[in-house]
Motif scaffolding. Structure first.
Motif, PDB file in Angstrom:
ATOM      1  N   THR A  61       0.837  -1.200   0.000  1.00  4.58           N
ATOM      2  CA  THR A  61       0.000   0.000   0.000  1.00  4.58           C
ATOM      3  C   THR A  61       0.873   1.252   0.000  1.00  4.58           C
ATOM      4  OG1 THR A  61      -1.936   0.995   1.077  1.00  4.58           O
ATOM      5  CG2 THR A  61      -0.175   0.215   2.529  1.00  4.58           C
ATOM      6  N   ASN A  62       0.256   2.387  -0.209  1.00  7.83           N
ATOM      7  CA  ASN A  62       0.927   3.679  -0.102  1.00  7.83           C
ATOM      8  C   ASN A  62       0.619   4.316   1.245  1.00  7.83           C
ATOM      9  OD1 ASN A  62       1.864   3.452  -2.706  1.00  7.83           O
ATOM     10  ND2 ASN A  62       0.443   4.934  -3.602  1.00  7.83           N
ATOM     11  N   PHE A  63       1.585   5.116   1.740  1.00  5.07           N
ATOM     12  CA  PHE A  63       1.400   5.879   2.965  1.00  5.07           C
ATOM     13  C   PHE A  63       1.681   7.352   2.682  1.00  5.07           C
ATOM     14  CE2 PHE A  63       2.691   1.615   4.342  1.00  5.07           C
ATOM     15  CZ  PHE A  63       1.664   1.290   5.212  1.00  5.07           C
ATOM     16  N   VAL A  64       1.295   8.209   3.629  1.00  2.06           N
ATOM     17  CA  VAL A  64       1.576   9.646   3.529  1.00  2.06           C
ATOM     18  C   VAL A  64       2.718   9.968   4.480  1.00  2.06           C
ATOM     19  CG1 VAL A  64       0.668  11.975   3.788  1.00  2.06           C
ATOM     20  CG2 VAL A  64      -0.818  10.141   2.933  1.00  2.06           C
ATOM     21  N   GLU A  65       3.765  10.532   3.943  1.00  2.52           N
ATOM     22  CA  GLU A  65       4.975  10.833   4.721  1.00  2.52           C
ATOM     23  C   GLU A  65       4.666  11.789   5.876  1.00  2.52           C
ATOM     24  OE1 GLU A  65       9.571  12.220   3.784  1.00  2.52           O
ATOM     25  OE2 GLU A  65       7.952  12.792   2.423  1.00  2.52           O
ATOM     26  N   ASP A  93       0.615  19.638   0.392  1.00  4.91           N
ATOM     27  CA  ASP A  93      -0.035  20.758   1.065  1.00  4.91           C
ATOM     28  C   ASP A  93      -1.372  20.279   1.616  1.00  4.91           C
ATOM     29  OD1 ASP A  93      -1.876  20.719  -1.070  1.00  4.91           O
ATOM     30  OD2 ASP A  93      -0.765  22.247  -2.181  1.00  4.91           O
ATOM     31  N   ALA A  94      -2.151  21.199   2.111  1.00  2.00           N
ATOM     32  CA  ALA A  94      -3.424  20.820   2.735  1.00  2.00           C
ATOM     33  C   ALA A  94      -4.391  20.174   1.756  1.00  2.00           C
ATOM     34  CB  ALA A  94      -4.073  22.051   3.360  1.00  2.00           C
ATOM     35  N   TRP A  95      -4.162  20.360   0.458  1.00  4.80           N
ATOM     36  CA  TRP A  95      -5.022  19.777  -0.563  1.00  4.80           C
ATOM     37  C   TRP A  95      -4.332  18.600  -1.254  1.00  4.80           C
ATOM     38  CZ3 TRP A  95      -4.688  24.807   0.761  1.00  4.80           C
ATOM     39  CH2 TRP A  95      -5.867  25.443   1.138  1.00  4.80           C
ATOM     40  N   GLY A  96      -3.287  18.079  -0.621  1.00  2.73           N
ATOM     41  CA  GLY A  96      -2.506  17.017  -1.228  1.00  2.73           C
ATOM     42  C   GLY A  96      -2.954  15.628  -0.807  1.00  2.73           C
ATOM     43  N   ASN A  97      -1.983  14.723  -0.724  1.00  6.38           N
ATOM     44  CA  ASN A  97      -2.276  13.323  -0.437  1.00  6.38           C
ATOM     45  C   ASN A  97      -2.793  13.125   0.988  1.00  6.38           C
ATOM     46  OD1 ASN A  97      -1.411  12.201  -2.939  1.00  6.38           O
ATOM     47  ND2 ASN A  97       0.717  12.504  -2.307  1.00  6.38           N
ATOM     48  N   ARG A  98      -3.712  12.190   1.141  1.00  5.79           N
ATOM     49  CA  ARG A  98      -4.197  11.800   2.459  1.00  5.79           C
ATOM     50  C   ARG A  98      -4.790  10.399   2.365  1.00  5.79           C
ATOM     51  NH1 ARG A  98      -9.836  12.724   3.064  1.00  5.79           N
ATOM     52  NH2 ARG A  98     -10.805  13.864   1.350  1.00  5.79           N
ATOM     53  N   HIS A  99      -5.040   9.819   3.506  1.00  3.62           N
ATOM     54  CA  HIS A  99      -5.702   8.515   3.541  1.00  3.62           C
ATOM     55  C   HIS A  99      -7.214   8.698   3.498  1.00  3.62           C
ATOM     56  CE1 HIS A  99      -2.234   5.892   4.225  1.00  3.62           C
ATOM     57  NE2 HIS A  99      -1.720   6.908   4.923  1.00  3.62           N
ATOM     58  N   GLN A 100      -7.893   7.730   2.907  1.00  2.04           N
ATOM     59  CA  GLN A 100      -9.350   7.775   2.821  1.00  2.04           C
ATOM     60  C   GLN A 100      -9.994   7.755   4.208  1.00  2.04           C
ATOM     61  OE1 GLN A 100     -11.497   4.133   2.289  1.00  2.04           O
ATOM     62  NE2 GLN A 100      -9.642   3.010   1.756  1.00  2.04           N
ATOM     63  N   PHE A 101     -11.154   8.389   4.321  1.00  2.29           N
ATOM     64  CA  PHE A 101     -11.981   8.340   5.520  1.00  2.29           C
ATOM     65  C   PHE A 101     -13.330   7.721   5.161  1.00  2.29           C
ATOM     66  CE2 PHE A 101      -8.877  10.978   7.391  1.00  2.29           C
ATOM     67  CZ  PHE A 101      -9.119  11.074   8.749  1.00  2.29           C
TER      68      PHE A 101
END
Length: 357
Positions: A61-65, A93-101
Motif C-alpha cells: 500500500t501507499n502511505f503519507v509521509e 499541502d493541505a489539498w494534497g495526499n491523504r488517507h481515505q476516511f
C-alpha cells in the motif's frame, strides 16, 4: 488447489488503507459527538483471518509521509501481525495526499446502516507497480495467494493498471490470483466499458473469483438473479446457474464463491454462501445470525475461504469456515475479525454459543 509450497507469504494483499469513524453506541452520525476511529480496508479485512491464525500476510500500500494517520495505520497493521511495504509519499499541502476516511453509521434495528466514503485526494490513487519490487515479492520470496478487490481496481485508471500488473506478475511466478469483484456504482459511473474490460482481464488471470449477489452481473456482464429482496434461499439454483456461466466464461478459474445475505433487520440477517470447486457445488444454506455491525462480514467470508485453501482443506470445509468467519466478524465493531483460534470460528459453524471456561 495446488499452491506454492516454497512461498514466504501465505497472502500478499494490495490495498489502499484508510480509517473508519463510527459513532459510539450505534448512534447515527448526525446526532453523535463521540466517534471511534479504526484502520480499515476491504482487502486487509480479508487478510486478518489468516494473520490472526498464524499465517504470514504482507500488505502492499501507499502511505503519507509524516502523517499521524499513516502512523496509526502502520501500528494497527503490526498489531494485526501483518507485514507491510510501500512508499511514503509527501502530502505536499493541505489539498494534497491523504488517507481515505469512511464515516459509518452501523444502524440499529429498523434504522439501516449508512456509509459515507470520503476518498478525494486518497494516497491510494497513486498505487503503481513500479514502487514495489514484484520480482522479489513474488519470485524470490514467493506468495501462495495474492488477493485483490474491485474497490482498488476501480479507484482510478492508474490503480486498474496496478492491479493488472500485480495479477500478471503473480501468475508469472505461480502465485494463485484471488479477486473479489466488489462492485461500487459510484466508482463505475462514466467508466463502465473501461472497467468491464479491465475486470475481465483480471478475471482471466484468476484462480479464485468471488462476488456477492450482484457482482458477477455488474462487473462481468454475466446473467444472474436480481439482487436484494426476500427469499434469498429460493435463489440458490439461480446463483448456481450464474456461477456455471462464469465458469464457462473463465475456464481457468478453479474456485468460485458467492456470498448470500438477506436482511431481516439491521441486527438480524440470514447469512449463506456458495462455493464451486472441481466441478462441484457446495452450499452453506442461509442461517440466522445476530449482527452488531455488518461491515466486513463479506470480506471475512472470503478470508476464511482463503485460509482454508492455504491450509489445504477440502472445498466444503473451506466454505464452512468462510461462512463462520463472516458471521464472527459481524459481532465485532472493527471491520475485521480478531479470532482467538480456529475453534472459536468452528463453534459458530456448529451453532455452539455456550460459554467456554
Amino acid at each position: 488447489m495446488e499452491l506454492r509450497k516454497d512461498a514466504k507469504w501465505s497472502l500478499v494483499i494490495p490495498t489502499s488503507m484508510g480509517v473508519r469513524l463510527t459513532p459510539d453506541n450505534q448512534q447515527p452520525v448526525q446526532s453523535s459527538t463521540h466517534f471511534t476511529m479504526t484502520a480499515t480496508s476491504a482487502e486487509s479485512n480479508v487478510g486478518a483471518i489468516s494473520s490472526y491464525l498464524g499465517q504470514p500476510v504482507k500488505i502492499l500500500t501507499n502511505f503519507v509521509e509524516g502523517s499521524p494517520i499513516s502512523q496509526f495505520i502502520k501500528s494497527n497493521l503490526r498489531a494485526r501481525f501483518m507485514d507491510y511495504e510501500g512508499p511514503d509519499l509527501p502530502q505536499n499541502d493541505a489539498w494534497g495526499n491523504r488517507h481515505q476516511f469512511n464515516i459509518a453509521d452501523s444502524g440499529y434495528g429498523n434504522r439501516g446502516a449508512r456509509v459515507w466514503n470520503d476518498r478525494s485526494g486518497e494516497v491510494g490513487l497513486q498505487l503503481n507497480a513500479k514502487d514495489f519490487d514484484l520480482d522479489r515479492i513474488f519470485g524470490e520470496e514467493g506468495a501462495k495467494i495474492v488477493h485483490m478487490s474491485g474497490l482498488i481496481a476501480a479507484l482510478s485508471p492508474q490503480t486498474l493498471q496496478f492491479c493488472l500488473d500485480i495479477a500478471h506478475k503473480a501468475k508469472e511466478y505461480g502465485t494463485a490470483v484471488s479477486f473479489d469483484l466488489n462492485h461500487r456504482a459510484s466508482f463505475w459511473k462514466g467508466r463502465e466499458q473501461e472497467l468491464r474490460d479491465g475486470f475481465t482481464e483480471i478475471a482471466n488471470s484468476c484462480s479464485i473469483l468471488i462476488g456477492n449477489e450482484e457482482d458477477y452481473q455488474l462487473c462481468l456482464g454475466l446473467e444472474g438473479p436480481e439482487a436484494g429482496g426476500k427469499g434469498i434461499a429460493e435463489k440458490i439454483d439461480a446463483f448456481k446457474a450464474m456461477i456455471q456461466n462464469a465458469h464457462e466464461a473463465f475456464p481457468n478459474v478453479e474456485v468460485f464463491a458467492n456470498t448470500l445475505r438477506e436482511v431481516v433487520n439491521v441486527n438480524h440477517h440470514l447469512w449463506g454462501a456458495i462455493l464451486w470447486a472441481g466441478g462441484e457445488f457446495f452450499v452453506a444454506e442461509p442461517r440466522d445470525i445476530g449482527v452488531l455491525d455488518r461491515i466486513g462480514g463479506g470480506d471475512s467470508t472470503v478470508g476464511g475461504i482463503l485460509y482454508g485453501l492455504i491450509k489445504g482443506w477440502e472445498p466444503e470445509k473451506c466454505l464452512q469456515f468462510g461462512w463462520a468467519s463472516g458471521a464472527l466478524t459481524t459481532t465485532f465493531l472493527t471491520d475485521y475479525a480478531v479470532p482467538a483460534d480456529e475453534e472459536q470460528i468452528w463453534a459458530i459453524w456448529e451453532g455452539n454459543a455456550r460459554v467456554k471456561r
